[in-house]
Design a protein around this motif. Sequence first.
Motif, PDB file in Angstrom:
ATOM      1  N   ARG A 285       0.840  -1.207   0.000  1.00 18.97           N
ATOM      2  CA  ARG A 285       0.000   0.000   0.000  1.00 18.97           C
ATOM      3  C   ARG A 285       0.872   1.252   0.000  1.00 18.97           C
ATOM      4  NH1 ARG A 285      -3.043   0.316   4.996  1.00 18.97           N
ATOM      5  NH2 ARG A 285      -1.747  -1.360   5.837  1.00 18.97           N
ATOM      6  N   CYS A 286       0.358   2.319  -0.598  1.00 26.18           N
ATOM      7  CA  CYS A 286       1.098   3.581  -0.644  1.00 26.18           C
ATOM      8  C   CYS A 286       0.168   4.752  -0.367  1.00 26.18           C
ATOM      9  CB  CYS A 286       1.710   3.791  -2.025  1.00 26.18           C
ATOM     10  SG  CYS A 286       3.179   2.810  -2.272  1.00 26.18           S
ATOM     11  N   THR A 287       0.731   5.810   0.199  1.00 29.01           N
ATOM     12  CA  THR A 287      -0.017   7.057   0.364  1.00 29.01           C
ATOM     13  C   THR A 287       0.016   7.834  -0.948  1.00 29.01           C
ATOM     14  OG1 THR A 287       0.796   7.078   2.622  1.00 29.01           O
ATOM     15  CG2 THR A 287      -0.209   9.116   1.826  1.00 29.01           C
ATOM     16  N   LEU A 288       1.141   7.706  -1.634  1.00 34.21           N
ATOM     17  CA  LEU A 288       1.339   8.431  -2.890  1.00 34.21           C
ATOM     18  C   LEU A 288       1.029   7.535  -4.081  1.00 34.21           C
ATOM     19  CD1 LEU A 288       4.808   9.980  -1.990  1.00 34.21           C
ATOM     20  CD2 LEU A 288       2.606  11.171  -1.968  1.00 34.21           C
ATOM     21  N   SER A 289       0.906   8.190  -5.210  1.00 35.70           N
ATOM     22  CA  SER A 289       0.748   7.441  -6.454  1.00 35.70           C
ATOM     23  C   SER A 289       1.773   8.012  -7.441  1.00 35.70           C
ATOM     24  CB  SER A 289      -0.684   7.630  -6.947  1.00 35.70           C
ATOM     25  OG  SER A 289      -0.867   6.923  -8.128  1.00 35.70           O
ATOM     26  N   CYS A 290       3.045   7.696  -7.188  1.00 35.58           N
ATOM     27  CA  CYS A 290       4.142   8.353  -7.916  1.00 35.58           C
ATOM     28  C   CYS A 290       4.117   8.004  -9.406  1.00 35.58           C
ATOM     29  CB  CYS A 290       5.481   7.943  -7.320  1.00 35.58           C
ATOM     30  SG  CYS A 290       5.580   8.229  -5.544  1.00 35.58           S
ATOM     31  N   LYS A 291       4.312   9.040 -10.210  1.00 39.01           N
ATOM     32  CA  LYS A 291       4.299   8.842 -11.670  1.00 39.01           C
ATOM     33  C   LYS A 291       5.469   7.959 -12.111  1.00 39.01           C
ATOM     34  CE  LYS A 291       0.775  11.434 -12.847  1.00 39.01           C
ATOM     35  NZ  LYS A 291       0.661  12.849 -12.607  1.00 39.01           N
ATOM     36  N   PHE A 292       6.567   8.030 -11.364  1.00 39.91           N
ATOM     37  CA  PHE A 292       7.764   7.272 -11.751  1.00 39.91           C
ATOM     38  C   PHE A 292       7.810   5.896 -11.103  1.00 39.91           C
ATOM     39  CE2 PHE A 292       8.749  10.074  -8.170  1.00 39.91           C
ATOM     40  CZ  PHE A 292       9.137   9.150  -7.213  1.00 39.91           C
ATOM     41  N   CYS A 293       6.746   5.532 -10.382  1.00 41.58           N
ATOM     42  CA  CYS A 293       6.811   4.284  -9.608  1.00 41.58           C
ATOM     43  C   CYS A 293       7.051   3.080 -10.522  1.00 41.58           C
ATOM     44  CB  CYS A 293       5.525   4.073  -8.821  1.00 41.58           C
ATOM     45  SG  CYS A 293       5.636   2.578  -7.813  1.00 41.58           S
ATOM     46  N   PRO A 294       8.116   2.325 -10.281  1.00 37.82           N
ATOM     47  CA  PRO A 294       8.408   1.175 -11.141  1.00 37.82           C
ATOM     48  C   PRO A 294       7.320   0.110 -11.099  1.00 37.82           C
ATOM     49  CG  PRO A 294      10.237   1.667  -9.662  1.00 37.82           C
ATOM     50  CD  PRO A 294       9.087   2.490  -9.209  1.00 37.82           C
ATOM     51  N   LYS A 295       6.572   0.041  -9.962  1.00 36.42           N
ATOM     52  CA  LYS A 295       5.589  -1.050  -9.877  1.00 36.42           C
ATOM     53  C   LYS A 295       4.414  -0.839 -10.826  1.00 36.42           C
ATOM     54  CE  LYS A 295       2.951   0.519  -5.831  1.00 36.42           C
ATOM     55  NZ  LYS A 295       2.737   0.397  -4.403  1.00 36.42           N
ATOM     56  N   ARG A 296       4.332   0.349 -11.426  1.00 39.95           N
ATOM     57  CA  ARG A 296       3.308   0.542 -12.457  1.00 39.95           C
ATOM     58  C   ARG A 296       3.557  -0.396 -13.635  1.00 39.95           C
ATOM     59  NH1 ARG A 296       0.827   5.909 -13.072  1.00 39.95           N
ATOM     60  NH2 ARG A 296       0.879   6.920 -11.041  1.00 39.95           N
ATOM     61  N   GLY A 336      10.694  -2.401   0.246  1.00 40.33           N
ATOM     62  CA  GLY A 336       9.686  -3.087  -0.561  1.00 40.33           C
ATOM     63  C   GLY A 336       8.977  -2.150  -1.519  1.00 40.33           C
ATOM     64  N   PHE A 337       7.825  -2.576  -1.982  1.00 39.76           N
ATOM     65  CA  PHE A 337       7.042  -1.776  -2.920  1.00 39.76           C
ATOM     66  C   PHE A 337       5.803  -1.275  -2.214  1.00 39.76           C
ATOM     67  CE2 PHE A 337       8.350  -3.012  -7.489  1.00 39.76           C
ATOM     68  CZ  PHE A 337       9.002  -1.799  -7.624  1.00 39.76           C
ATOM     69  N   GLY A 338       5.988  -0.376  -1.245  1.00 37.25           N
ATOM     70  CA  GLY A 338       4.869   0.166  -0.492  1.00 37.25           C
ATOM     71  C   GLY A 338       5.439   1.049   0.603  1.00 37.25           C
ATOM     72  N   GLU A 339       4.572   1.749   1.323  1.00 34.28           N
ATOM     73  CA  GLU A 339       5.020   2.662   2.370  1.00 34.28           C
ATOM     74  C   GLU A 339       4.963   1.935   3.716  1.00 34.28           C
ATOM     75  OE1 GLU A 339       6.538   5.456   2.794  1.00 34.28           O
ATOM     76  OE2 GLU A 339       6.229   5.194   4.944  1.00 34.28           O
TER      77      GLU A 339
HETATM   78  S1  SF4 Z   1       6.161   2.345  -3.956  1.00 34.43           S
HETATM   79 FE1  SF4 Z   1       7.333   4.220  -3.656  1.00 34.43          FE
HETATM   80  S2  SF4 Z   1       7.482   5.101  -5.705  1.00 34.43           S
HETATM   81 FE2  SF4 Z   1       5.818   3.602  -5.759  1.00 34.43          FE
HETATM   82  S3  SF4 Z   1       3.960   4.809  -5.336  1.00 34.43           S
HETATM   83 FE3  SF4 Z   1       4.701   3.971  -3.411  1.00 34.43          FE
HETATM   84  S4  SF4 Z   1       5.965   5.620  -2.548  1.00 34.43           S
HETATM   85 FE4  SF4 Z   1       5.707   6.052  -4.723  1.00 34.43          FE
END
Ligand code: SF4
Length: 466
Positions: A285-296, A336-339
Amino acid sequence: MSDNNEFLTDSHCHLDDEKWGGDIEPILLRAKEAGVGRIITVATRQGEEGALQTLKICKEHDWIRGVVGIHPHDAKIMTDEILAKLENIASSPEIVAVGETGLDFHYNYSPPEKQEPAFREMIRMARRLGKPLVIHSRESATRTLEILDEEKAWEAGGVMHCFSYDAQVARYIISKGFYVSFTGVITYPQAVKTREILASLPTEKILIETDAPYLAPVPYRGKRNEPSYVAIVAKAFAEIRKLSERDIMRITTTNAARLFRLPMFLNPQVAYVIRNSLYLNITNRCTLSCKFCPKRKDWMVKGHYLKLVGEPSFERVMEEVQKFDLSSFKEVVFCGFGEPTLRLQFLIEIAKKLREMSAKSIRLDTDGLANLVYGRDVTGEIAEVIDEVSVSLNAPDAKTYNSICPSRYGESAYEEVKNFILLSKEKFKRVTATVVGMPDIDVEKCRKIVQELGVEFRVREYNEVG
Ligand code: SF4
């Protein structure tokens, strides 16, 4: 085969070559002893003969897979009959790619006017069969790229083997989805440029190979090469990228498996190792939805698959941690891939336990928004159990931050991140603020802001995770 992806893959050698003297078994045994778990063998003998021999080797060894096609040197022998026979062989499940094909204007063993049509035919064959291409290109970069473009080769996918061009060519083919493969040439003292290029490319687009029996690495240079020496290439690669040899094995084996559509292990990792650090992946889970997030695009980080199936329990995390010798790691990192702070109490409980287990150092990688999420200052609670914090500042101002890392908090999030850094400064042993070196981000402006905040600054490479 191993129960993880940590084995070596020699992504390009020639087991049908006459230089082996007809007996490849001792060579294969040495490869296994060196940790090679998979070999991609590329037919060298002209036409049908090499292709059939390659197919036979693959049928006899389920850890070896083949590539067949017309080498640019042999383009002059191409006929419709040979093409039909090759396509029939290439359609076998043991044959995972078409090649090596391309252009070689260095030797010109076949004239360029013969090489180009053969290259085009191979690309068309790969597209018909739905298999990737293995490209050989020497002193012919411009024409090779033109033909790859014209024939829509990118749709088939592929690798440029024994890469010998500049970073611009590498970046272009990577942008088209291709991989770049490096040989033992990276061990040669004069190959400074090649090492620089290897150092600059995204690791998830790189393969390693021996090209055996040719191009033996140092200290075997000039002698007959063999697949076991891919371990030497991996070691050199690890040194260049400041990763461990295990990292390189896992990364390049995963890359090769993806390109050649071979089986690989996709078990979600709760605890995973990169370099000399043990990482914990406790939430996606994340608070942000980063445009550069690799998990996209991809849930793989340095060969580790991080898409969790549900959030792990305390017992599960501990079970995973206990598989490792904590004293052998310089640090344990909540990443990891989350906050991680979205599971604040859980994070604190795990960190406490890690301390009891004598973890040398514990680091938290965070978006710095926990105070906003919880409506209070939580830095003190975290600092009681965590030594070091790395906070993603990501931008030089609130507007930019909100445009690249949108959240329900809007532009107010940015000031909170800076505030989190300030509050952390006095409490943690070490605080680092990071930015991703994206093309539109003013990194120098970010550096100045971080200097004013009085903490360390680090630029994370864009398109490079872990
Ligand atoms: S995993 Fe990191 S980069 Fe990806 S949305 Fe969450 S905070 Fe942003």
